[in-house]
Motif scaffolding. Structure first.
Motif, PDB file in Angstrom:
ATOM      1  N   MET A 252      -0.480   1.487   5.353  1.00  0.00           N
ATOM      2  CA  MET A 252      -1.089   2.731   4.889  1.00  0.00           C
ATOM      3  C   MET A 252      -0.170   3.928   5.098  1.00  0.00           C
ATOM      4  N   GLU A 253      -0.315   4.905   4.209  1.00  0.00           N
ATOM      5  CA  GLU A 253       0.323   6.202   4.388  1.00  0.00           C
ATOM      6  C   GLU A 253      -0.739   7.162   4.904  1.00  0.00           C
ATOM      7  N   ASN A 254      -0.307   8.272   5.492  1.00  0.00           N
ATOM      8  CA  ASN A 254      -1.249   9.280   5.964  1.00  0.00           C
ATOM      9  C   ASN A 254      -2.132   9.736   4.808  1.00  0.00           C
ATOM     10  N   GLY A 255      -3.436   9.788   5.044  1.00  0.00           N
ATOM     11  CA  GLY A 255      -4.398  10.190   4.020  1.00  0.00           C
ATOM     12  C   GLY A 255      -5.037   9.018   3.294  1.00  0.00           C
ATOM     13  N   ASP A 256      -4.445   7.823   3.383  1.00  0.00           N
ATOM     14  CA  ASP A 256      -5.045   6.631   2.767  1.00  0.00           C
ATOM     15  C   ASP A 256      -6.295   6.231   3.550  1.00  0.00           C
ATOM     16  N   SER A 257      -7.201   5.528   2.874  1.00  0.00           N
ATOM     17  CA  SER A 257      -8.417   5.070   3.550  1.00  0.00           C
ATOM     18  C   SER A 257      -8.811   3.687   3.059  1.00  0.00           C
ATOM     19  N   PHE A 258      -9.683   3.037   3.836  1.00  0.00           N
ATOM     20  CA  PHE A 258     -10.282   1.761   3.450  1.00  0.00           C
ATOM     21  C   PHE A 258     -11.687   1.714   4.019  1.00  0.00           C
ATOM     22  N   THR A 259     -12.504   0.771   3.508  1.00  0.00           N
ATOM     23  CA  THR A 259     -13.868   0.634   4.014  1.00  0.00           C
ATOM     24  C   THR A 259     -14.041  -0.716   4.693  1.00  0.00           C
ATOM     25  N   VAL A 260     -14.948  -0.721   5.664  1.00  0.00           N
ATOM     26  CA  VAL A 260     -15.331  -1.945   6.363  1.00  0.00           C
ATOM     27  C   VAL A 260     -16.839  -2.086   6.191  1.00  0.00           C
TER      28      VAL A 260
ATOM     29  N   HIS B  81      -8.123  -0.925  17.822  1.00  0.00           N
ATOM     30  CA  HIS B  81      -6.999  -1.492  17.075  1.00  0.00           C
ATOM     31  C   HIS B  81      -5.990  -0.399  16.710  1.00  0.00           C
ATOM     32  N   ALA B  82      -6.487   0.748  16.276  1.00  0.00           N
ATOM     33  CA  ALA B  82      -5.598   1.850  15.892  1.00  0.00           C
ATOM     34  C   ALA B  82      -4.788   2.339  17.081  1.00  0.00           C
ATOM     35  N   ARG B  83      -5.428   2.454  18.235  1.00  0.00           N
ATOM     36  CA  ARG B  83      -4.726   2.910  19.439  1.00  0.00           C
ATOM     37  C   ARG B  83      -3.586   1.962  19.791  1.00  0.00           C
ATOM     38  N   HIS B  84      -3.817   0.664  19.696  1.00  0.00           N
ATOM     39  CA  HIS B  84      -2.782  -0.323  20.010  1.00  0.00           C
ATOM     40  C   HIS B  84      -1.667  -0.329  18.964  1.00  0.00           C
ATOM     41  N   GLN B  85      -1.949   0.170  17.767  1.00  0.00           N
ATOM     42  CA  GLN B  85      -0.931   0.263  16.712  1.00  0.00           C
ATOM     43  C   GLN B  85      -0.292   1.653  16.672  1.00  0.00           C
ATOM     44  N   ASN B  86      -0.642   2.513  17.641  1.00  0.00           N
ATOM     45  CA  ASN B  86      -0.140   3.892  17.717  1.00  0.00           C
ATOM     46  C   ASN B  86      -0.447   4.685  16.439  1.00  0.00           C
ATOM     47  N   VAL B  87      -1.690   4.552  15.983  1.00  0.00           N
ATOM     48  CA  VAL B  87      -2.124   5.227  14.763  1.00  0.00           C
ATOM     49  C   VAL B  87      -3.331   6.101  15.099  1.00  0.00           C
ATOM     50  N   ARG B  88      -3.339   7.318  14.562  1.00  0.00           N
ATOM     51  CA  ARG B  88      -4.495   8.198  14.713  1.00  0.00           C
ATOM     52  C   ARG B  88      -5.329   8.090  13.451  1.00  0.00           C
ATOM     53  N   ILE B  89      -6.636   7.869  13.612  1.00  0.00           N
ATOM     54  CA  ILE B  89      -7.526   7.667  12.465  1.00  0.00           C
ATOM     55  C   ILE B  89      -8.763   8.549  12.567  1.00  0.00           C
ATOM     56  N   ALA B  90      -9.487   8.624  11.461  1.00  0.00           N
ATOM     57  CA  ALA B  90     -10.812   9.238  11.419  1.00  0.00           C
ATOM     58  C   ALA B  90     -11.739   8.226  10.764  1.00  0.00           C
TER      59      ALA B  90
ATOM     60  N   ILE C 197      -4.673   9.133   9.748  1.00  0.00           N
ATOM     61  CA  ILE C 197      -4.316  10.537   9.890  1.00  0.00           C
ATOM     62  C   ILE C 197      -2.829  10.686  10.203  1.00  0.00           C
ATOM     63  N   ASP C 198      -2.334   9.880  11.127  1.00  0.00           N
ATOM     64  CA  ASP C 198      -0.954  10.038  11.575  1.00  0.00           C
ATOM     65  C   ASP C 198      -0.511   8.785  12.332  1.00  0.00           C
ATOM     66  N   THR C 199       0.798   8.584  12.388  1.00  0.00           N
ATOM     67  CA  THR C 199       1.375   7.544  13.244  1.00  0.00           C
ATOM     68  C   THR C 199       1.972   8.252  14.438  1.00  0.00           C
ATOM     69  N   LEU C 200       1.566   7.836  15.635  1.00  0.00           N
ATOM     70  CA  LEU C 200       2.034   8.474  16.855  1.00  0.00           C
ATOM     71  C   LEU C 200       3.407   7.932  17.223  1.00  0.00           C
ATOM     72  N   ILE C 201       4.243   8.787  17.750  1.00  0.00           N
ATOM     73  CA  ILE C 201       5.597   8.417  18.159  1.00  0.00           C
ATOM     74  C   ILE C 201       5.569   8.044  19.627  1.00  0.00           C
ATOM     75  N   ASN C 202       6.144   6.893  19.970  1.00  0.00           N
ATOM     76  CA  ASN C 202       6.274   6.524  21.380  1.00  0.00           C
ATOM     77  C   ASN C 202       7.355   7.376  22.010  1.00  0.00           C
TER      78      ASN C 202
END
Length: 78
Positions: free
Chosen positions: A25-33, A50-59, A72-77
């Motif tokens: 995904m790119e920032n701003g992309d979405s999917f449904t569950v 899952h997002a936290r372990h992938q270093n991704v910020r989501i809404a 929303i964003d990919t977090l930098i280690n």
């Protein structure tokens, strides 16, 4: 039992696979569950873990019969 002590062995990179498509995904992309009768809080909690372990910020937002997830964003280690 004896152990051989070794020095200067690099630690391999641990790769976690996610059942959610955060890496594609790119920032701003979405999917449904789909909820399929499951508790929306349990689903969103699982997705956030899952997002936290992938270093991704989501809404996430509950859509009634589904949960929508935005990247929303990919977090930098650091």
């Amino acid at each position: 039992m004896t152990f051989v002590i070794e020095k200067n062995i690099p630690i391999g990179v641990q790769v976690r696979k996610s059942k959610y498509p955060f890496a594609q995904m790119e920032n701003g992309d979405s999917f449904t569950v789909p909820l399929d009768g499951r508790n929306p809080h349990s689903i969103t909690s699982n997705i956030h873990n899952h997002a936290r372990h992938q270093n991704v910020r989501i809404a996430t937002r509950n859509g009634g019969d589904h949960v929508r997830v935005w990247k929303i964003d990919t977090l930098i280690n650091e």
